[in-house]
Write a protein that holds these residues in place. Structure first.
Motif, mmCIF file in Angstrom:
data_model
loop_
_atom_site.group_PDB
_atom_site.id
_atom_site.type_symbol
_atom_site.label_atom_id
_atom_site.label_comp_id
_atom_site.label_asym_id
_atom_site.label_seq_id
_atom_site.Cartn_x
_atom_site.Cartn_y
_atom_site.Cartn_z
ATOM 1 N N ALA A 26 0.829 -1.207 0.000
ATOM 2 C CA ALA A 26 0.000 0.000 0.000
ATOM 3 C C ALA A 26 0.862 1.255 0.000
ATOM 4 O O ALA A 26 0.539 2.258 -0.660
ATOM 5 N N ASP A 30 1.032 4.298 -2.860
ATOM 6 C CA ASP A 30 0.861 5.710 -2.503
ATOM 7 C C ASP A 30 2.071 6.534 -2.938
ATOM 8 O O ASP A 30 1.930 7.687 -3.375
ATOM 9 N N ASP A 33 1.651 7.169 -6.612
ATOM 10 C CA ASP A 33 0.586 8.151 -6.850
ATOM 11 C C ASP A 33 1.065 9.579 -6.604
ATOM 12 O O ASP A 33 0.571 10.520 -7.221
ATOM 13 N N HIS A 34 2.034 9.717 -5.690
ATOM 14 C CA HIS A 34 2.562 11.051 -5.371
ATOM 15 C C HIS A 34 3.889 11.336 -6.086
ATOM 16 O O HIS A 34 4.584 12.285 -5.741
ATOM 17 N N PHE A 66 4.000 14.300 2.848
ATOM 18 C CA PHE A 66 3.539 12.958 2.502
ATOM 19 C C PHE A 66 3.688 12.004 3.688
ATOM 20 O O PHE A 66 2.769 11.265 4.040
ATOM 21 N N TRP A 70 1.850 8.934 7.298
ATOM 22 C CA TRP A 70 2.280 7.535 7.352
ATOM 23 C C TRP A 70 3.111 7.190 8.591
ATOM 24 O O TRP A 70 3.025 6.079 9.116
ATOM 25 N N ARG A 196 -2.631 5.224 10.752
ATOM 26 C CA ARG A 196 -3.440 4.626 9.689
ATOM 27 C C ARG A 196 -4.061 3.328 10.172
ATOM 28 O O ARG A 196 -3.454 2.606 10.953
ATOM 29 N N HIS A 205 -8.209 0.599 3.332
ATOM 30 C CA HIS A 205 -7.814 1.685 4.228
ATOM 31 C C HIS A 205 -9.044 2.295 4.880
ATOM 32 O O HIS A 205 -10.015 2.637 4.216
#
Length: 229
Positions: A26, A30, A33-34, A66, A70, A196, A205
């Motif tokens: 996961a 992410d 995606d960033h 970011f 996390w 998270r 999620h």
């Protein structure tokens, strides 16, 4: 500035190692995606589908923003994938930033070359001419020898290439040692107030709920049933 991130199960049971592997997937999605690039520096497998600890190097823009979503304790809510009748349903791992290991800048001026007499088969020329080369990196004392060619010049180039590779390996070993040291400081992962939450075998999620009153009793029950393997 690049970041070093470790995802670890600490001394958690096999289920936590499974959670680390799922969180890693996961986390990488992410990252992509960033538009953040990553390199896995070290991974401690705990079976085919489980990982005890993994270290990643991250590079990209706005890393702090970011990672603020996390870094911390990560919770997975679900039944054990290994023990069908195990009562515990809450499992915790940790995602943390590691301090950077100081690197030694490589400059060829810091390399000392020494001609040597080659040994072994290769004809009279190899045994009589000082064609082999030892390259020593003065700041670290790391050495490499090349005697592949009859040409001293060629051996010098080979020795330098090998020295650079060995220095890179040396740096990775320092990172691994640091990770072990950091891991030993966090043998038990902090539970409660996770950054998270994931749930179910599909690892969906769950948005963080600011109120944890409804989960307290479930967590207490899990702690009673907890068995650290």
């Amino acid at each position: 500035m690049d970041k070093l991130i470790q995802i670890t199960a600490g001394r958690g049971p096999s289920e936590c190692n499974w959670v680390v592997a799922q969180v890693l997937k996961a986390f990488i999605i992410d990252l992509k995606d960033h538009k953040i690039t990553h390199t896995i520096i070290q991974k401690e497998q705990a079976g085919v589908t489980a990982v005890q600890s993994v270290i990643l190097s991250l590079s990209g823009k706005e890393l702090d923003a970011f990672l603020s979503n996390w870094i911390g304790t990560i919770q997975w809510i679900g039944k054990s994938p290994y023990r069908t009748y195990h009562k515990r349903k809450n499992w915790f791992i940790k995602l943390q930033e590691l301090p950077q290991v100081a690197t030694t800048s490589f400059h060829e001026k810091d390399v000392k070359y020494q001609a040597m007499r080659s040994t072994g088969p290769g004809g009279q020329n190899v045994n009589k001419v000082n064609s082999a080369v030892r390259a020593t990196h003065i700041p670290t004392g790391i050495q490499c020898v090349a005697m592949d060619s009859r040409s001293q010049h060629q051996n010098k180039k080979l020795a330098l290439q090998r020295l650079k590779a060995r220095l890179q390996t040396h740096h990775l070993e320092l990172l691994k040692e640091q990770a072990v040291s950091k891991w030993e400081q966090h043998l038990r992962v902090e539970r409660g107030n996770p950054i998270r939450i994931f749930e179910g075998r599909d690892f969906k999620h769950q948005k963080k709920n600011k109120s944890y009153a409804s989960k307290r009793q479930a967590l207490k029950n899990d702690l009673k049933n907890e068995s650290w393997d």
